[in-house]
Design a protein around this motif. Structure first.
Motif, PDB file in Angstrom:
ATOM      1  N   ARG A  31       0.839  -1.214   0.000  1.00 67.44           N
ATOM      2  CA  ARG A  31       0.000   0.000   0.000  1.00 67.44           C
ATOM      3  C   ARG A  31       0.869   1.256   0.000  1.00 67.44           C
ATOM      4  N   LEU A  32       2.072   1.190   0.554  1.00 69.82           N
ATOM      5  CA  LEU A  32       2.960   2.354   0.549  1.00 69.82           C
ATOM      6  C   LEU A  32       3.263   2.833  -0.865  1.00 69.82           C
ATOM      7  N   ALA A  33       3.226   1.930  -1.831  1.00 73.33           N
ATOM      8  CA  ALA A  33       3.496   2.310  -3.220  1.00 73.33           C
ATOM      9  C   ALA A  33       2.467   3.300  -3.740  1.00 73.33           C
ATOM     10  N   ASP A  34       1.283   3.344  -3.115  1.00 72.98           N
ATOM     11  CA  ASP A  34       0.257   4.299  -3.541  1.00 72.98           C
ATOM     12  C   ASP A  34       0.732   5.740  -3.360  1.00 72.98           C
ATOM     13  N   ASP A  36       3.547   6.875  -4.062  1.00 73.74           N
ATOM     14  CA  ASP A  36       4.392   7.246  -5.204  1.00 73.74           C
ATOM     15  C   ASP A  36       3.628   8.029  -6.269  1.00 73.74           C
ATOM     16  N   HIS A  37       2.313   7.869  -6.304  1.00 75.58           N
ATOM     17  CA  HIS A  37       1.503   8.487  -7.352  1.00 75.58           C
ATOM     18  C   HIS A  37       0.735   9.705  -6.850  1.00 75.58           C
ATOM     19  N   LEU A  38       1.013  10.106  -5.612  1.00 73.55           N
ATOM     20  CA  LEU A  38       0.298  11.232  -5.017  1.00 73.55           C
ATOM     21  C   LEU A  38       1.239  12.388  -4.767  1.00 73.55           C
ATOM     22  N   ALA A  39       0.692  13.579  -4.771  1.00 69.93           N
ATOM     23  CA  ALA A  39       1.468  14.740  -4.329  1.00 69.93           C
ATOM     24  C   ALA A  39       1.722  14.590  -2.830  1.00 69.93           C
ATOM     25  N   THR A  40       2.698  15.297  -2.321  1.00 66.40           N
ATOM     26  CA  THR A  40       3.089  15.119  -0.916  1.00 66.40           C
ATOM     27  C   THR A  40       1.943  15.331   0.056  1.00 66.40           C
ATOM     28  N   ASP A  41       0.993  16.203  -0.273  1.00 65.51           N
ATOM     29  CA  ASP A  41      -0.112  16.414   0.660  1.00 65.51           C
ATOM     30  C   ASP A  41      -1.044  15.206   0.734  1.00 65.51           C
ATOM     31  N   GLY A  42      -0.915  14.253  -0.160  1.00 68.80           N
ATOM     32  CA  GLY A  42      -1.702  13.028  -0.112  1.00 68.80           C
ATOM     33  C   GLY A  42      -1.007  11.882   0.603  1.00 68.80           C
ATOM     34  N   HIS A  43       0.248  12.052   0.958  1.00 71.45           N
ATOM     35  CA  HIS A  43       1.006  10.978   1.597  1.00 71.45           C
ATOM     36  C   HIS A  43       0.485  10.651   2.994  1.00 71.45           C
ATOM     37  N   VAL A  44       0.073  11.668   3.726  1.00 67.85           N
ATOM     38  CA  VAL A  44      -0.354  11.457   5.115  1.00 67.85           C
ATOM     39  C   VAL A  44      -1.472  10.434   5.191  1.00 67.85           C
ATOM     40  N   GLU A  45      -2.442  10.523   4.294  1.00 67.22           N
ATOM     41  CA  GLU A  45      -3.555   9.572   4.309  1.00 67.22           C
ATOM     42  C   GLU A  45      -3.057   8.135   4.109  1.00 67.22           C
ATOM     43  N   TYR A  47       0.047   6.983   4.692  1.00 72.25           N
ATOM     44  CA  TYR A  47       0.865   6.578   5.840  1.00 72.25           C
ATOM     45  C   TYR A  47      -0.004   6.234   7.046  1.00 72.25           C
ATOM     46  N   GLU A  48      -1.052   7.022   7.277  1.00 70.34           N
ATOM     47  CA  GLU A  48      -1.943   6.722   8.402  1.00 70.34           C
ATOM     48  C   GLU A  48      -2.690   5.419   8.179  1.00 70.34           C
ATOM     49  N   ASP A  49      -3.101   5.167   6.943  1.00 71.85           N
ATOM     50  CA  ASP A  49      -3.793   3.926   6.613  1.00 71.85           C
ATOM     51  C   ASP A  49      -2.869   2.725   6.829  1.00 71.85           C
ATOM     52  N   VAL A  50      -1.633   2.846   6.375  1.00 71.84           N
ATOM     53  CA  VAL A  50      -0.663   1.758   6.540  1.00 71.84           C
ATOM     54  C   VAL A  50      -0.353   1.549   8.021  1.00 71.84           C
ATOM     55  N   HIS A  51      -0.184   2.636   8.761  1.00 76.65           N
ATOM     56  CA  HIS A  51       0.096   2.518  10.199  1.00 76.65           C
ATOM     57  C   HIS A  51      -1.042   1.785  10.904  1.00 76.65           C
ATOM     58  N   ARG A  52      -2.279   2.153  10.570  1.00 75.90           N
ATOM     59  CA  ARG A  52      -3.448   1.505  11.169  1.00 75.90           C
ATOM     60  C   ARG A  52      -3.467   0.015  10.804  1.00 75.90           C
TER      61      ARG A  52
END
Length: 78
Positions: A31-34, A36-45, A47-52
């Motif tokens: 899921r972290l590979a997702d 790669d296709h987002l602007a930096t402001d989309g990374h938090v979502e 990372y939080e999803d993967v952490h959960r």
């Protein structure tokens, strides 16, 4: 005209992901590979999803029954 550099634009990290052998954990790492296709402001979502998801995978490991506990030693006191 030369294109301008946008540090917030999507930029793949191209990191190798080594499978762990645990399907739940591997799915989260994939899921972290997702991000790669987002602007930096989309990374938090992501990372939080993967952490959960990783936290849930660890919790599931704790919930599995383990081997039976060894018998208690005989107490010879009376």
């Amino acid at each position: 005209m030369e294109p301008s550099y946008d540090p917030a634009a999507p930029a793949p990290l191209n990191l190798d992901r080594t499978p762990t052998g645990n399907a739940d954990v591997d799915a989260q790492l994939d899921r972290l590979a997702d991000a790669d296709h987002l602007a930096t402001d989309g990374h938090v979502e992501v990372y939080e999803d993967v952490h959960r998801g990783l936290r849930d995978a660890l919790t599931a490991l704790d919930a599995r029954p383990g081997p039976p506990a060894p018998p208690a030693p005989y107490d010879r006191r009376s």
